[in-house]
Design a protein around this motif. Structure first.
Motif, PDB file in Angstrom:
ATOM      1  N   CYS A  99       0.840  -1.207   0.000  1.00  0.00           N
ATOM      2  CA  CYS A  99       0.000   0.000   0.000  1.00  0.00           C
ATOM      3  C   CYS A  99       0.872   1.254   0.000  1.00  0.00           C
ATOM      4  CB  CYS A  99      -0.914  -0.002   1.223  1.00  0.00           C
ATOM      5  SG  CYS A  99      -2.235  -1.210   1.087  1.00  0.00           S
ATOM      6  N   CYS A 110       2.025   1.805  -3.417  1.00  0.00           N
ATOM      7  CA  CYS A 110       0.888   2.142  -4.296  1.00  0.00           C
ATOM      8  C   CYS A 110       0.410   3.570  -4.047  1.00  0.00           C
ATOM      9  CB  CYS A 110      -0.242   1.138  -4.041  1.00  0.00           C
ATOM     10  SG  CYS A 110      -1.817   1.607  -4.738  1.00  0.00           S
ATOM     11  N   GLY A 111       0.069   3.824  -2.813  1.00  0.00           N
ATOM     12  CA  GLY A 111      -0.290   5.191  -2.406  1.00  0.00           C
ATOM     13  C   GLY A 111      -1.719   5.606  -2.685  1.00  0.00           C
ATOM     14  N   LEU A 112      -2.531   4.763  -3.333  1.00  0.00           N
ATOM     15  CA  LEU A 112      -3.899   5.200  -3.664  1.00  0.00           C
ATOM     16  C   LEU A 112      -4.722   5.510  -2.406  1.00  0.00           C
ATOM     17  CD1 LEU A 112      -5.156   2.980  -6.660  1.00  0.00           C
ATOM     18  CD2 LEU A 112      -4.542   5.394  -6.674  1.00  0.00           C
ATOM     19  N   TYR A 113      -4.409   4.860  -1.328  1.00  0.00           N
ATOM     20  CA  TYR A 113      -5.196   5.080  -0.089  1.00  0.00           C
ATOM     21  C   TYR A 113      -5.083   6.516   0.407  1.00  0.00           C
ATOM     22  CZ  TYR A 113      -0.873   4.876   2.622  1.00  0.00           C
ATOM     23  OH  TYR A 113       0.372   5.139   3.128  1.00  0.00           O
ATOM     24  N   LYS A 128      -8.888   1.539   1.077  1.00  0.00           N
ATOM     25  CA  LYS A 128      -8.704   0.103   1.371  1.00  0.00           C
ATOM     26  C   LYS A 128     -10.066  -0.521   1.699  1.00  0.00           C
ATOM     27  CE  LYS A 128      -4.163   1.095   3.393  1.00  0.00           C
ATOM     28  NZ  LYS A 128      -3.194   0.783   4.435  1.00  0.00           N
ATOM     29  N   VAL A 169      -8.602  -3.956  -6.951  1.00  0.00           N
ATOM     30  CA  VAL A 169      -7.867  -2.761  -6.497  1.00  0.00           C
ATOM     31  C   VAL A 169      -8.808  -2.064  -5.524  1.00  0.00           C
ATOM     32  CG1 VAL A 169      -6.901  -0.527  -7.191  1.00  0.00           C
ATOM     33  CG2 VAL A 169      -6.474  -2.564  -8.569  1.00  0.00           C
ATOM     34  N   MET A 170      -8.396  -2.021  -4.268  1.00  0.00           N
ATOM     35  CA  MET A 170      -9.368  -1.706  -3.203  1.00  0.00           C
ATOM     36  C   MET A 170      -9.601  -0.218  -2.963  1.00  0.00           C
ATOM     37  SD  MET A 170      -8.463  -4.761  -0.594  1.00  0.00           S
ATOM     38  CE  MET A 170      -8.584  -6.471  -1.146  1.00  0.00           C
ATOM     39  N   CYS A 171      -8.758   0.637  -3.511  1.00  0.00           N
ATOM     40  CA  CYS A 171      -8.986   2.084  -3.376  1.00  0.00           C
ATOM     41  C   CYS A 171      -9.384   2.648  -4.749  1.00  0.00           C
ATOM     42  CB  CYS A 171      -7.727   2.801  -2.928  1.00  0.00           C
ATOM     43  SG  CYS A 171      -7.068   2.167  -1.385  1.00  0.00           S
ATOM     44  N   CYS A 173       0.385  -4.001  -6.683  1.00  0.00           N
ATOM     45  CA  CYS A 173       0.496  -3.693  -5.253  1.00  0.00           C
ATOM     46  C   CYS A 173      -0.671  -4.292  -4.470  1.00  0.00           C
ATOM     47  CB  CYS A 173       0.526  -2.174  -5.026  1.00  0.00           C
ATOM     48  SG  CYS A 173       2.121  -1.445  -5.409  1.00  0.00           S
ATOM     49  N   CYS A 174      -1.847  -4.342  -5.068  1.00  0.00           N
ATOM     50  CA  CYS A 174      -3.030  -4.787  -4.322  1.00  0.00           C
ATOM     51  C   CYS A 174      -3.181  -6.315  -4.328  1.00  0.00           C
ATOM     52  CB  CYS A 174      -4.293  -4.121  -4.862  1.00  0.00           C
ATOM     53  SG  CYS A 174      -5.423  -3.632  -3.521  1.00  0.00           S
ATOM     54  N   ASN A 195      -3.259  -7.946  -0.942  1.00  0.00           N
ATOM     55  CA  ASN A 195      -4.492  -7.715  -0.164  1.00  0.00           C
ATOM     56  C   ASN A 195      -5.587  -8.689  -0.588  1.00  0.00           C
ATOM     57  OD1 ASN A 195      -3.211  -5.563   1.078  1.00  0.00           O
ATOM     58  ND2 ASN A 195      -3.848  -4.138  -0.525  1.00  0.00           N
TER      59      ASN A 195
HETATM   60  S1  SF4 Z   1      -5.458  -1.200  -0.670  1.00  0.00           S
HETATM   61 FE1  SF4 Z   1      -4.721  -1.653  -2.726  1.00  0.00          FE
HETATM   62  S2  SF4 Z   1      -5.302   0.107  -3.951  1.00  0.00           S
HETATM   63 FE2  SF4 Z   1      -5.380   0.745  -1.791  1.00  0.00          FE
HETATM   64  S3  SF4 Z   1      -3.370   1.569  -1.353  1.00  0.00           S
HETATM   65 FE3  SF4 Z   1      -3.316  -0.566  -0.791  1.00  0.00          FE
HETATM   66  S4  SF4 Z   1      -2.487  -1.568  -2.607  1.00  0.00           S
HETATM   67 FE4  SF4 Z   1      -3.218   0.453  -3.273  1.00  0.00          FE
END
Ligand code: SF4
Length: 409
Positions: free
Chosen positions: A24, A27-30, A38, A95-97, A117-118, A121
């Motif tokens: 994460c 990735c940085g999307l959160y 997430k 992709v959770m974000c 990256c996801c 998860n």
């Molecule tokens: S949960 Fe997934 S999409 Fe969100 S920051 Fe983490 S890796 Fe990226």
């Protein structure tokens, strides 16, 4: 908001070229302006179904659950088959974000890096909840789940949709289907019909016991006389490991040979250099009363003719041709793909694979490195084991195909 996963849980052991771990953090999307970074799994999971969508949309983020907005159509489709998405399933996105454009904050497609990256998860959710059935909606979900197991080229969702794979890594049925957004964009009745049929086929597996894969019994032999006791009117699967694709250039050789006498028992051996020691094999190949099974049988037949001096008599089944008859999509007939979609095992060729690559892949007469690899005891053992799996798996695949087509051995 804190989110569903801890930092440790979201750190993959896969390391990128710049030595950052896929996580994460990487990735940085959160960090985006999101209500539900997430996005946690949603649903009561009463029937053990895990649905994996593509990525968290703005509508999902607003509602705090997947498959909202345009993707909401999945609720009614599942209802037709007696499934309540929120009661019977667990629902996540691959992709959770929500991926957002930096300046405009408009929703966008996630990058390959964000998808990678996801993966951890998604895998963690599967390992935690242990679903009976995983339905993958679209290429991103396919990449994160099947891409975790299947290391060769994935191709698109068209290659995978419609199969319900008894995946042995996750011990779950895995069903790739079109994404909801693809079905909506296409607006074609035939696409929607295929999509619903694929979902129905996937859901039907909930009533089937999950098949546990059993390794075949492998007998490595030096004296081939045991082949003489294989009875007439039985069937064997034959597989060679060779020094190249085509046998015609002097110096080529059949390095090892495996003979499966059923789906669970295999004889395998290094090919003797002495003609006399090879005689039991020659008698077996020439025996017209023993049925021969193979995968891409013209390959074994030609190598046998050129190197051993005999055509193979009584070919009964080619599982490559049968795979094409059963499903004529391109790129799905090779044994490794067929064995994975039918029996859920992938990657058994990994250690031998690089030695099987031709030195010049544009030249069909080129040599690979199998002679060199099998000159060490460890390399020979890996090759014999791999070769044995191939013929046993060909036998199992042939039996399954014959059952589907209505032919008996
Ligand atoms: S949960 Fe997934 S999409 Fe969100 S920051 Fe983490 S890796 Fe990226």
């Amino acid at each position: 908001m804190k989110g569903f996963f801890t930092n440790q849980e979201t750190q993959s052991s896969i390391v990128m070229a710049n030595s950052k771990k896929l996580s994460c953090m990487a990735c940085g999307l959160y960090k985006g302006p999101l209500k539900n970074p997430k996005l946690p799994p949603f649903g009561k999971f009463k029937k053990g179904i895990l649905n994996i969508g593509e990525f968290t949309t703005i509508a999902d983020d607003d509602a705090g659950k997947p498959f909202q907005g345009k993707e909401h159509g999945i609720y009614s489709v599942y209802k037709q088959f007696g499934i309540d998405i929120e009661e019977d399933c667990l629902n996540i996105n691959a992709v959770m974000c929500t991926p957002l454009e930096r300046k405009t904050e408009k929703q966008r497609i996630p990058t390959g890096h964000e998808i990678a990256c996801c993966t951890i998860n998604v895998v963690n959710v599967i390992k935690t909840y242990k679903p009976k059935l995983i339905v993958l909606f679209g290429k991103i979900a396919l990449t994160n789940v099947i891409g975790h197991v299947w290391k060769a080229s994935l191709n698109g969702i068209d290659t995978w949709r419609g199969f319900v794979i008894p995946d042995q890594t996750f011990q779950a049925w895995i069903a790739p289907v079109f994404s909801v957004s693809y079905v909506k964009i296409k607006q074609k009745q035939e696409v929607e019909v295929i999509w619903k049929q694929d979902i129905e086929r996937a859901l039907s597996k909930l009533n089937e016991p999950f098949p546990i894969h059993v390794q075949p019994e492998i007998k490595i032999i030096k004296n081939l006389n045991v082949l003489d006791i294989i009875p007439n009117h039985s069937a064997i699967a034959i597989d060679f490991e060779t020094t190249g694709k085509k046998p015609h250039v002097p110096g080529h050789w059949i390095v090892t040979c495996s003979i499966a006498i059923n789906g669970n028992q295999v004889y395998v051996f290094k090919m003797p250099r002495s003609k006399e020691r090879r005689l039991p094999l020659i008698r077996l190949l020439k025996n017209p009363y023993i049925k021969k099974l193979g995968h891409n049988i013209k390959y074994e037949d030609e190598w046998s003719f050129v190197i051993l001096g005999t055509r193979i008599k009584n070919w009964f089944w080619c599982s490559m041709q049968a795979a094409h008859i059963l499903d004529n999509r391109a790129g799905i007939t090779n044994l490794k793909f067929q064995y994975y979609i039918n029996f859920g095992i992938a990657g058994y060729e990994t250690e031998v694979n690089k030695w099987m690559q031709a030195e010049d892949d544009k030249n069909a007469n080129s040599f690979n490195k199998m002679k060199e690899f099998t000159s060490s005891p460890a390399g020979l053992l890996l090759t014999l084991t791999y070769n044995a799996y191939d013929s046993a798996y060909e036998y199992r695949l042939a039996e399954k195909q014959m059952k589907l087509i209505g032919i008996s051995l």
